[in-house]
Structures are given as structure tokens and as C-alpha cells.
Design a protein around this motif. Sequence first.
Motif, short mmCIF file in Angstrom:
data_model
loop_
_atom_site.label_atom_id
_atom_site.label_comp_id
_atom_site.label_asym_id
_atom_site.label_seq_id
_atom_site.Cartn_x
_atom_site.Cartn_y
_atom_site.Cartn_z
N LEU A 84 -111.48 -85.54 69.46
CA LEU A 84 -111.20 -84.17 69.05
C LEU A 84 -111.58 -83.28 70.22
O LEU A 84 -112.75 -83.17 70.57
CB LEU A 84 -112.05 -83.79 67.82
CG LEU A 84 -111.60 -84.30 66.46
CD1 LEU A 84 -111.66 -85.81 66.37
CD2 LEU A 84 -112.41 -83.66 65.37
N ARG A 85 -110.58 -82.67 70.85
CA ARG A 85 -110.81 -81.83 72.02
C ARG A 85 -110.59 -80.38 71.61
O ARG A 85 -109.51 -80.00 71.18
CB ARG A 85 -109.84 -82.24 73.12
CG ARG A 85 -110.18 -81.65 74.47
CD ARG A 85 -109.43 -82.36 75.60
NE ARG A 85 -109.98 -83.69 75.82
CZ ARG A 85 -109.30 -84.84 75.66
NH1 ARG A 85 -108.06 -84.82 75.27
NH2 ARG A 85 -109.87 -86.00 75.88
N VAL A 86 -111.66 -79.57 71.74
CA VAL A 86 -111.64 -78.17 71.33
C VAL A 86 -111.84 -77.32 72.58
O VAL A 86 -112.83 -77.48 73.29
CB VAL A 86 -112.77 -77.89 70.31
CG1 VAL A 86 -112.77 -76.44 69.88
CG2 VAL A 86 -112.66 -78.83 69.11
N VAL A 87 -110.88 -76.41 72.84
CA VAL A 87 -110.98 -75.52 74.00
C VAL A 87 -111.27 -74.11 73.48
O VAL A 87 -110.52 -73.59 72.65
CB VAL A 87 -109.67 -75.53 74.82
CG1 VAL A 87 -109.79 -74.60 76.03
CG2 VAL A 87 -109.33 -76.95 75.26
N VAL A 88 -112.38 -73.53 73.96
CA VAL A 88 -112.81 -72.20 73.52
C VAL A 88 -112.93 -71.27 74.73
O VAL A 88 -113.16 -71.72 75.85
CB VAL A 88 -114.17 -72.25 72.77
CG1 VAL A 88 -114.05 -73.11 71.52
CG2 VAL A 88 -115.29 -72.75 73.65
N ASP A 89 -112.76 -69.99 74.47
CA ASP A 89 -112.90 -68.99 75.53
C ASP A 89 -113.29 -67.67 74.88
O ASP A 89 -113.20 -67.50 73.67
CB ASP A 89 -111.58 -68.84 76.29
CG ASP A 89 -111.76 -68.22 77.67
OD1 ASP A 89 -112.91 -68.04 78.12
OD2 ASP A 89 -110.73 -67.92 78.31
N ARG A 90 -113.74 -66.75 75.71
CA ARG A 90 -114.05 -65.38 75.27
C ARG A 90 -114.08 -64.48 76.49
O ARG A 90 -114.14 -64.95 77.62
CB ARG A 90 -115.36 -65.31 74.51
CG ARG A 90 -116.58 -65.54 75.37
CD ARG A 90 -117.85 -65.34 74.59
NE ARG A 90 -118.99 -65.77 75.38
CZ ARG A 90 -120.18 -65.95 74.90
NH1 ARG A 90 -120.42 -65.74 73.64
NH2 ARG A 90 -121.17 -66.32 75.68
#
Length: 183
Positions: free
Chosen positions: A61-67
Amino acid sequence: MAGRTSRQAAGGRTRAGSPRPAEQARRTADGVEPTVRPVVEAAGYDLEDLTVSRAGRRDVLRVVVDRDGGVDLDAVAEVSRQISKALDGHDGEFDGPPYTLEVTSPGVDRPLTEPRHWRRNIGRLVAVTAGGSALTARIVAADDAGVTLRTDGGSQDWEYAQLGPGKVKVEFTGGQRSEGEAT
């Protein structure tokens, strides 16, 4: 990054009564997303991408987050712990092969396709197709309507509909930025 084994006993054997790995339902990004998205957003991040792929007998499960302001390693570790905890709380819904959770920020090679991507890269040099022509320009400003790009010929405003996906160009300056130049 964090990993977790689901529904697997010591020694890699499947628990009694559990289906064998070949019989287990496959996880999908659409199936996991309703659990992951609220956790990511509550932590103050945008969920940029979520994929589920197979690596041997495991799902990844690959989760890409940014802000805005970017994501540092401590932030990635914290949101990874929160996602893992949420998935643990829904363990019965995610029966299946063991899985590994990978939480990361987008790389520099991520295409700029959303207004927030352009905004987060103000000051950077990009390659983009604008008005049907390929150009290399610096992002001067960006909002919900469009972006201002500066080339050697000056600055020009573009609506997002006029642009193809932008690609950040890595710069190795080795020196000081000129006065007024953004990072």
C-alpha cells in the motif's frame, strides 16, 4: 515508512481457518481509500496518490502525501503511524495477504497537474507545454485560476487549461540565488 503483517501467524503460516493466500481477496486502492483519506486529511495533508500493488505474497500500500510547505521525514513517519493505526482498527475489512505500508511525499518528477502543485513550486524552473509550444520557465505566481511563468522574454499569465503537465527541472546552482528569487 512503516510495515505491518496482517492475518499471519509466526513463521509465515496462515492462521487456522483463514483462507490460503491464493484464495484471499485482493485489496484495492478504492477499498482502502475511505479509511486512509480521512486520516491523511485530519493530519493536515493532501492525499496525492494511493496505490495497491503486489510484491510476491504481499500487497504494498503506497500512500503519497503532500502539503503547503512540504513534508519532512518526521511528518511522514507520524502520518504513517496514524494510517497504520487506522488500518489496524479496520483489520477485518482488510483480510487478505500480508501487506507493507509505504508513506512518502511526491518526488520532484511528479507532474504538476493541479493548482496546488503549481503553487507549491513557485520559484522553481519547469518544463511545460503552454499554448501548444514547449517552454522552460520559472513559476512566478500561481492561484486557482492559473499560473504566471517567467522566461527570458518576460512574464506571462496562463490558465491551467492552456498548459500541459509541468515538470520541475532540477537546478544545480552551486551559488547564491539572485535577489528576489524564490526557492
